[in-house]
Write an enzyme that holds these catalytic residues in place. Structure first.
Site, mmCIF file in Angstrom:
data_model
loop_
_atom_site.group_PDB
_atom_site.id
_atom_site.type_symbol
_atom_site.label_atom_id
_atom_site.label_comp_id
_atom_site.label_asym_id
_atom_site.label_seq_id
_atom_site.Cartn_x
_atom_site.Cartn_y
_atom_site.Cartn_z
ATOM 1 N N ASN A 9 0.877 -1.165 0.000
ATOM 2 C CA ASN A 9 0.000 0.000 0.000
ATOM 3 C C ASN A 9 0.916 1.218 0.000
ATOM 4 O O ASN A 9 1.475 1.566 1.023
ATOM 5 C CB ASN A 9 -0.889 -0.032 1.258
ATOM 6 N N LYS A 11 0.174 4.260 -0.373
ATOM 7 C CA LYS A 11 -0.431 5.490 0.163
ATOM 8 C C LYS A 11 -0.166 6.649 -0.806
ATOM 9 O O LYS A 11 -0.176 6.446 -2.010
ATOM 10 C CB LYS A 11 0.085 5.752 1.578
ATOM 11 N N HIS A 95 -9.581 1.336 4.216
ATOM 12 C CA HIS A 95 -8.352 1.485 4.999
ATOM 13 C C HIS A 95 -8.601 2.447 6.158
ATOM 14 O O HIS A 95 -9.374 3.393 6.028
ATOM 15 C CB HIS A 95 -7.229 2.011 4.097
ATOM 16 N N GLU A 97 -6.996 4.828 7.290
ATOM 17 C CA GLU A 97 -6.756 6.253 6.990
ATOM 18 C C GLU A 97 -7.941 6.856 6.256
ATOM 19 O O GLU A 97 -8.241 8.038 6.411
ATOM 20 C CB GLU A 97 -5.448 6.405 6.190
ATOM 21 N N GLU A 167 -5.863 -4.838 10.322
ATOM 22 C CA GLU A 167 -4.839 -3.822 10.577
ATOM 23 C C GLU A 167 -5.171 -3.080 11.864
ATOM 24 O O GLU A 167 -5.961 -2.123 11.846
ATOM 25 C CB GLU A 167 -4.789 -2.814 9.419
ATOM 26 N N GLY A 173 2.153 2.308 10.817
ATOM 27 C CA GLY A 173 3.139 3.383 10.731
ATOM 28 C C GLY A 173 3.791 3.741 12.058
ATOM 29 O O GLY A 173 4.445 4.770 12.179
ATOM 30 N N SER A 213 3.014 -2.099 10.356
ATOM 31 C CA SER A 213 4.455 -2.162 10.620
ATOM 32 C C SER A 213 5.086 -3.511 10.261
ATOM 33 O O SER A 213 5.983 -3.976 10.961
ATOM 34 C CB SER A 213 4.758 -1.794 12.075
HETATM 35 P P1 PGA Z 1 2.601 0.368 7.664
HETATM 36 O O1 PGA Z 1 1.159 0.590 6.972
HETATM 37 O O2 PGA Z 1 3.162 -0.909 7.107
HETATM 38 O O3 PGA Z 1 3.387 1.564 7.281
HETATM 39 O O4 PGA Z 1 2.353 0.274 9.140
HETATM 40 C C1 PGA Z 1 0.303 -0.487 6.748
HETATM 41 C C2 PGA Z 1 -0.987 0.004 6.129
HETATM 42 O O5 PGA Z 1 -1.429 1.114 6.468
HETATM 43 O O6 PGA Z 1 -1.596 -0.673 5.284
#
Ligand code: PGA
Length: 249
Positions: A9, A11, A95, A97, A167, A173, A213
């Site tokens: 992903n 982003k 997601h 976000e 998630e 993150g 992460s």
């Molecule tokens: P990350 O993000 O691996 O940076 O924690 C995962 C995601 O948001 O899908």
């Protein structure tokens, strides 16, 4: 055995030129890798170049979001039908976000999911609790609600291409990963909801990814859990060597 999906992903990172540079370095690193399904979900603007550079390879292309209407006066939106027509196979839906910053709710996730499936896309539907919910001991309740609402009104036949990503929002993150035990518990709740909505056989086939992460250093441990059917990777998917190391955990 469920074939694992290792999905990137990206982003809001990378231009088309940066996408091309990434692929030039990444493709040789994963050449011939058939154990897992490799998916990259870039910003919309990079989909065309990603499809072009991935042609004939083992890399599949997905989007990070879509709108539920097919076409119309919806400035700034892109439909599932358009994504499928462009050559996308996957789409991330719901997601955290999108839920946190763009008003996505369980109900809009449900609408998007239904239309993505109708368009022939394989949705990766994201669920997960925030830290306050985990601390309040209501994680299972939250996951059950997110899943049951997301699945509402969708038949097992129609849902065939569905995958879920668990998630935990507190792990995205932040460098904090869920323990294998936390992930396994969450996956069990999700599989139970899938069994209720689509039947036991479907639930057994359903791929449930872990995200939050995931890094080259922890990929092997997470991916060796039989309950974890892949990874959704943010930050660590932006560099070719690091994403390739995760793919080859
Ligand atoms: P990350 O993000 O691996 O940076 O924690 C995962 C995601 O948001 O899908």
């Amino acid at each position: 055995m469920r074939k694992k999906i290792i999905a990137a992903n990206w982003k809001m990172y990378k231009s088309p030129a940066e996408t091309k540079t990434f692929m030039e370095a990444f493709l040789p690193l994963v050449k011939g890798h058939a154990r897992d399904e490799i998916v990259i979900c870039p910003p919309f603007i990079d989909i065309a170049i990603l499809l072009e550079t991935a042609r004939g390879s083992n890399v599949h292309v997905g989007a990070q979001n879509m709108y539920w209407e097919t076409e119309g006066a919806f400035t700034g939106e892109i439909s599932g039908k358009m994504l499928a027509a462009a050559g996308c196979e996957f789409v991330i839906i719901g997601h955290s976000e999108r839920r946190q910053y763009f008003g996505e709710t369980d109900d809009t996730v449900n609408r998007r999911l239904e239309v993505a499936l109708e368009a022939g896309l394989a949705p990766i539907c994201c669920v997960g609790e925030v830290i306050e919910e985990r601390e309040a001991g209501i994680t299972e309740e939250v996951l059950s609600r997110q899943c049951s609402r997301a699945f509402r009104g969708i038949s097992a036949r129609k849902a065939a291409k569905l995958a879920i990503a668990y998630e935990p929002v507190w792990a995205i993150g932040t460098g904090k990963t869920a323990t294998a035990q936390i992930a396994a518990q969450a996956h069990e709740v999700i599989r139970h909801e899938a069994a209720k909505a689509f039947g036991k056989d479907f639930a057994q086939q359903l791929r449930i990814l872990y995200g939050g992460s995931v890094k080259p250093e922890n990929a092997k441990e997470m991916m060796s859990q039989p309950e974890i059917d892949g990874a959704l990777v943010g930050g660590a998917s932006l560099k070719p060597d690091s994403f390739a190391a995760i793919v080859k955990y």
